[in-house]
Structure formats: structure tokens, C-alpha cells
Write an enzyme that holds these catalytic residues in place. Structure first.
Site, PDB file in Angstrom:
ATOM      1  N   ILE A  43       0.815  -1.227   0.000  1.00 23.87           N
ATOM      2  CA  ILE A  43       0.000   0.000   0.000  1.00 23.87           C
ATOM      3  C   ILE A  43       0.846   1.274   0.000  1.00 23.87           C
ATOM      4  CG2 ILE A  43      -2.060  -1.031   1.045  1.00 23.87           C
ATOM      5  CD1 ILE A  43      -1.210   0.281   3.726  1.00 23.87           C
ATOM      6  N   THR A 107      -6.641   1.021  16.716  1.00 18.25           N
ATOM      7  CA  THR A 107      -6.126   0.370  17.921  1.00 18.25           C
ATOM      8  C   THR A 107      -6.604   1.018  19.215  1.00 18.25           C
ATOM      9  OG1 THR A 107      -4.042  -0.040  19.097  1.00 18.25           O
ATOM     10  CG2 THR A 107      -4.061   1.817  17.624  1.00 18.25           C
ATOM     11  N   ASP A 108      -6.617   0.222  20.281  1.00 18.26           N
ATOM     12  CA  ASP A 108      -6.862   0.742  21.630  1.00 18.26           C
ATOM     13  C   ASP A 108      -5.739   1.684  22.060  1.00 18.26           C
ATOM     14  OD1 ASP A 108      -5.269  -1.657  21.470  1.00 18.26           O
ATOM     15  OD2 ASP A 108      -5.298  -1.793  23.653  1.00 18.26           O
ATOM     16  N   TYR A 131       3.367   4.723  17.493  1.00 19.00           N
ATOM     17  CA  TYR A 131       2.410   3.825  16.829  1.00 19.00           C
ATOM     18  C   TYR A 131       0.978   4.376  16.951  1.00 19.00           C
ATOM     19  CZ  TYR A 131      -0.678  -0.221  16.268  1.00 19.00           C
ATOM     20  OH  TYR A 131      -1.701  -1.059  15.892  1.00 19.00           O
ATOM     21  N   LYS A 135      -1.540   5.637  13.971  1.00 12.63           N
ATOM     22  CA  LYS A 135      -2.846   5.020  13.721  1.00 12.63           C
ATOM     23  C   LYS A 135      -3.961   6.066  13.833  1.00 12.63           C
ATOM     24  CE  LYS A 135      -3.557   1.041  13.190  1.00 12.63           C
ATOM     25  NZ  LYS A 135      -3.591   0.216  11.937  1.00 12.63           N
TER      26      LYS A 135
HETATM   27  N1  LIG Z   1      -2.331  -7.509  16.450  1.00  7.09           N
HETATM   28  C1  LIG Z   1      -2.928  -6.795  17.400  1.00  7.09           C
HETATM   29  O1  LIG Z   1      -2.861  -7.143  18.574  1.00  7.09           O
HETATM   30  C2  LIG Z   1      -3.719  -5.550  17.047  1.00  7.09           C
HETATM   31  C3  LIG Z   1      -4.315  -4.796  18.080  1.00  7.09           C
HETATM   32  C4  LIG Z   1      -5.056  -3.654  17.742  1.00  7.09           C
HETATM   33  C5  LIG Z   1      -5.170  -3.291  16.407  1.00  7.09           C
HETATM   34  N2  LIG Z   1      -4.567  -4.029  15.429  1.00  7.09           N
HETATM   35  C6  LIG Z   1      -4.710  -3.617  14.032  1.00  7.09           C
HETATM   36  O2  LIG Z   1      -5.408  -4.647  13.357  1.00  7.09           O
HETATM   37  C7  LIG Z   1      -4.958  -4.732  12.000  1.00  7.09           C
HETATM   38  C8  LIG Z   1      -4.623  -6.183  11.657  1.00  7.09           C
HETATM   39  O3  LIG Z   1      -3.629  -6.670  12.540  1.00  7.09           O
HETATM   40  P1  LIG Z   1      -2.996  -8.134  12.388  1.00  7.09           P
HETATM   41  O4  LIG Z   1      -2.588  -8.567  13.759  1.00  7.09           O
HETATM   42  O5  LIG Z   1      -3.868  -9.009  11.562  1.00  7.09           O
HETATM   43  O6  LIG Z   1      -1.674  -7.766  11.558  1.00  7.09           O
HETATM   44  P2  LIG Z   1      -0.733  -8.717  10.664  1.00  7.09           P
HETATM   45  O7  LIG Z   1      -0.868 -10.142  11.075  1.00  7.09           O
HETATM   46  O8  LIG Z   1       0.622  -8.083  10.713  1.00  7.09           O
HETATM   47  O9  LIG Z   1      -1.370  -8.566   9.210  1.00  7.09           O
HETATM   48  C9  LIG Z   1      -1.101  -7.460   8.389  1.00  7.09           C
HETATM   49  C10 LIG Z   1      -1.031  -7.939   6.964  1.00  7.09           C
HETATM   50  O10 LIG Z   1      -0.700  -6.820   6.117  1.00  7.09           O
HETATM   51  C11 LIG Z   1       0.490  -7.132   5.372  1.00  7.09           C
HETATM   52  N3  LIG Z   1       1.247  -5.883   5.158  1.00  7.09           N
HETATM   53  C12 LIG Z   1       2.215  -5.331   5.940  1.00  7.09           C
HETATM   54  N4  LIG Z   1       2.663  -4.197   5.393  1.00  7.09           N
HETATM   55  C13 LIG Z   1       1.984  -4.032   4.227  1.00  7.09           C
HETATM   56  C14 LIG Z   1       2.016  -3.072   3.197  1.00  7.09           C
HETATM   57  N5  LIG Z   1       2.861  -2.016   3.228  1.00  7.09           N
HETATM   58  N6  LIG Z   1       1.170  -3.200   2.128  1.00  7.09           N
HETATM   59  C15 LIG Z   1       0.311  -4.258   2.072  1.00  7.09           C
HETATM   60  N7  LIG Z   1       0.244  -5.214   3.010  1.00  7.09           N
HETATM   61  C16 LIG Z   1       1.081  -5.107   4.080  1.00  7.09           C
HETATM   62  C17 LIG Z   1       1.236  -8.134   6.217  1.00  7.09           C
HETATM   63  O11 LIG Z   1       2.156  -8.871   5.429  1.00  7.09           O
HETATM   64  P3  LIG Z   1       3.459  -9.535   6.143  1.00  7.09           P
HETATM   65  O12 LIG Z   1       2.917 -10.381   7.267  1.00  7.09           O
HETATM   66  O13 LIG Z   1       4.094 -10.326   5.039  1.00  7.09           O
HETATM   67  O14 LIG Z   1       4.278  -8.390   6.668  1.00  7.09           O
HETATM   68  C18 LIG Z   1       0.068  -8.984   6.719  1.00  7.09           C
HETATM   69  O15 LIG Z   1      -0.351  -9.885   5.729  1.00  7.09           O
HETATM   70  C19 LIG Z   1      -3.809  -3.727  11.887  1.00  7.09           C
HETATM   71  O16 LIG Z   1      -4.328  -2.516  11.361  1.00  7.09           O
HETATM   72  C20 LIG Z   1      -3.380  -3.474  13.318  1.00  7.09           C
HETATM   73  O17 LIG Z   1      -2.827  -2.173  13.506  1.00  7.09           O
HETATM   74  C21 LIG Z   1      -3.853  -5.156  15.727  1.00  7.09           C
END
Ligand SMILES: NC(=O)c1ccc[n+]([C@@H]2O[C@H](COP(=O)([O-])OP(=O)(O)OC[C@H]3O[C@@H](n4cnc5c(N)ncnc54)[C@H](OP(=O)(O)O)[C@@H]3O)[C@@H](O)[C@H]2O)c1
Length: 296
Positions: A43, A107-108, A131, A135
């Protein structure tokens, strides 16, 4: 369940092999989903992103991509803002041009924790770390660019795919350490609501069938410290390891985190979405899916 549209829709799913993306892909099996994978689809590369989205001509774009290694964001604010804010603004503009709606996750950690009671969507954000700032900037840029948006703040995600960027997630990490006989030291002074990606994906699938655009908190119900979460995981599988509860200050992390970041799903309830289960029930389901023998 509120329903405004029927029939399969064209959906572009960004980060389809991520932790949340994997469960979204399964949950949205009845839709016409184009799964987009990093680094082929990045992106932060605006022109190829625009060209690819134009070729899909989606009705809905779901963006799960983020730079969310919270401590690394402190040293790389440019990258945090590039992925979490500027690229998101570009996505919102592309959606506007295509007539698509955008689902984006926040995010929280946009809150400072001083409220000490569950945060609702109307509460003023005050992030403590880069971070959270990045966000929150992403949230504002979406709201400022595109009316047809669903902004979803969530907390402490865990799912079967795990998060590659963070080397898995809390539940798997703590169970693995116990199996390896490593010491278990877990933060006891941060209160959160760990959230199952299966349940979040269901909530998203339900929400995007509506036209109730806006900002949502979506987490499992209840609250706990990370220490209590770990304790419950072991209780459920019938183990009683020694776990030491430590203060977050003992970790010496670069980024300051809120001591209280529980979210209340006020708006999701108001629009009549199916309620999320309590975090203990969601954790039990997760452990069962992972093949553990779990007490009822
Ligand atoms: N994880 C948590 O605890 C948490 C808590 C609150 C909010 N969130 C939010 O929830 C959302 C999803 O989190 P998640 O845990 O599912 O994250 P994740 O497992 O890291 O998934 C993100 C996906 O996006 C891909 N990605 C990374 N950089 C990119 C880029 N520049 N362009 C296109 N794709 C890209 C990643 O690929 P790669 O894996 O190959 O890098 C991965 O497939 C995020 O917005 C995060 O900020 C997460």
C-alpha cells in the site's frame, strides 16, 4: 442483524495472509474476494496500488496492513506514518474515486489509559506512543477523505495464523514458553480485552452488509491484565505453571503503553450487531481449535 445489501460483493482484501486477514478470507467465503498479499501488493506504493484496485473495481476495500511493532515505531516514525497514515489516506482517495467503501483497523493504543473505565467511540484519544499517533493520523485521514468508511478499533488480537510481523501472538508465545520450560514473566499492570480474530472477522462481515458507516470499537467482552489472560489460558488446559506478574516498567520497552485500554463496543451494540462473546469463552474456543483438550 442489520442488512442493507444482499448477494456477493466484490471485495479487495489487503493483507489476506495476516492474522486478521486469514480469518476474514475464511469468513467472507460467500463474497467475491480478491486476496492481496504483501510484498506483491504494497500500500505504500501508490501507483501500482491504484492500478490494481482499479482492475478489481471493488465495492469494498478491507485494509488490514499496518506497521505495528510498537517499540520499533518509536525509532521509525517515518515508516509508521507512511504505512499507518499516508498510505491509508491514498487508499481512502482511491476508494472515493472508485465509489468503494473502506474498512480500516485502528487500535486501543490511541488512548492514554487515564479514564480507567472502558473507552467509548466518543472519548477523546490521546496516544502515548508513535504507533498510536500514526494510527490516529490514519483514522483522521480516512474520516477526512471518505464518507463511506468503517473504522474499527480493536485490541490484543490473536488468531490461528498468528502475526508474522510480531513473531506470533501472546497466547501461542506463552504456551510455547511453558512447553520449553522457560520462565513465565507477564505484565500484570496493563488492562485490555484480548480479542479473537475469528470473532472480529464475523463482526466485520456483518457490519459491511450495512450502510452504518463510521467509527467502531470491536473487541471481545470483559477485561483482564495480560497476567490474568495467561493464567486463564493455562487453567483452561489444566496446567498450573508458576507465572510471575511484573509491572510494564520492568520490561524497559521503548514505547509507553496505556495501563488501561479496554474498549466498549457501544456503537456496534447500538446498530444491533451480533454481540461479541466474553474473552474467556473466545479463548476457550481458540484453544479447542488449536487442538488442546479444554475444560468446559
Ligand atoms: N495484532 C494486534 O494485537 C492488534 C491490536 C489492535 C489493532 N490491530 C490492528 O489490526 C490490523 C490487523 O492486525 P494483524 O494482527 O492481523 O496484523 P498482521 O498479522 O501483521 O497482518 C497485516 C497484513 O498486512 C500485510 N502488510 C504489511 N505491510 C503491508 C504493506 N505495506 N502493504 C500491504 N500489506 C502489508 C502483512 O504482510 P506480512 O505479514 O508479510 O508483513 C500482513 O499480511 C492492523 O491494522 C493493526 O494495527 C492489531
Amino acid at each position: 442483524m442489520p442488512s442493507a445489501t444482499t448477494g456477493p460483493r466484490r471485495i479487495a482484501l489487503i493483507g489476506a495472509d495476516g492474522q486478521l486477514g486469514t480469518d476474514l478470507l475464511k469468513t467472507l467465503a460467500g463474497e467475491s474476494v480478491t486476496a492481496l498479499y504483501y510484498p506483491d501488493f504494497d500500500i505504500t506504493r501508490s501507483d501500482p496500488t491504484r492500478a490494481r484496485l482499479a482492475s478489481i473495481n471493488p465495492e469494498v476495500v478491507i485494509n488490514t496492513a499496518a506497521f505495528h511493532r510498537v517499540d520499533e515505531c518509536e525509532d521509525n516514525p517515518e515508516q509508521a506514518l507512511a504505512v499507518n497514515a499516508l498510505a491509508v489516506r491514498n487508499l481512502a482517495r482511491m476508494c472515493r474515486d472508485l465509489g468503494a467503501s473502506l474498512v480500516h483497523f485502528s487500535t486501543d493504543y490511541v488512548f492514554d489509559g487515564r479514564k480507567g473505565r472502558p473507552y467509548v467511540e466518543e472519548d477523546a484519544p490521546q496516544p502515548l506512543m508513535v504507533y498510536g499517533v500514526s494510527k490516529l493520523a490514519g483514522e483522521y485521514l480516512v474520516r477526512n477523505t471518505l464518507e463511506r468508511h468503517f473504522l474499527i478499533r480493536t485490541c490484543g488480537l490473536y488468531g490461528e495464523a498468528g502475526c508474522k510481523e510480531k513473531g506470533g501472538h501472546f497466547v501461542d508465545m506463552i504456551l510455547r514458553r511453558e512447553e520449553q520450560g522457560l520462565p513465565l514473566r507477564v505484565v500484570g499492570d496493563q488492562r485490555v480485552t484480548p480479542t479473537s480474530t475469528v470473532e472480529l472477522a464475523r463482526g466485520v462481515a456483518e457490519l459491511i452488509r450495512t450502510e452504518h458507516f463510521g467509527l467502531y470499537h470491536m473487541t471481545n467482552e470483559g477485561e483482564c491484565s495480560w497476567y490474568e489472560f495467561a493464567r486463564e489460558a493455562f487453567d483452561l488446559i489444566g496446567k498450573k505453571p508458576r507465572i510471575e506478574a511484573v509491572d510494564s516498567s520492568a520490561y524497559g520497552s521503548k514505547a509507553r503503553r496505556p495501563l488501561y485500554s479496554v474498549l466498549e463496543n457501544k456503537k456496534a451494540k447500538a446498530v444491533g450487531l451480533h454481540p461479541f462473546s466474553h474473552w474467556k469463552d473466545a479463548l476457550r474456543d481458540y484453544l479447542r481449535r488449536k487442538g488442546y483438550s479444554v475444560r468446559d
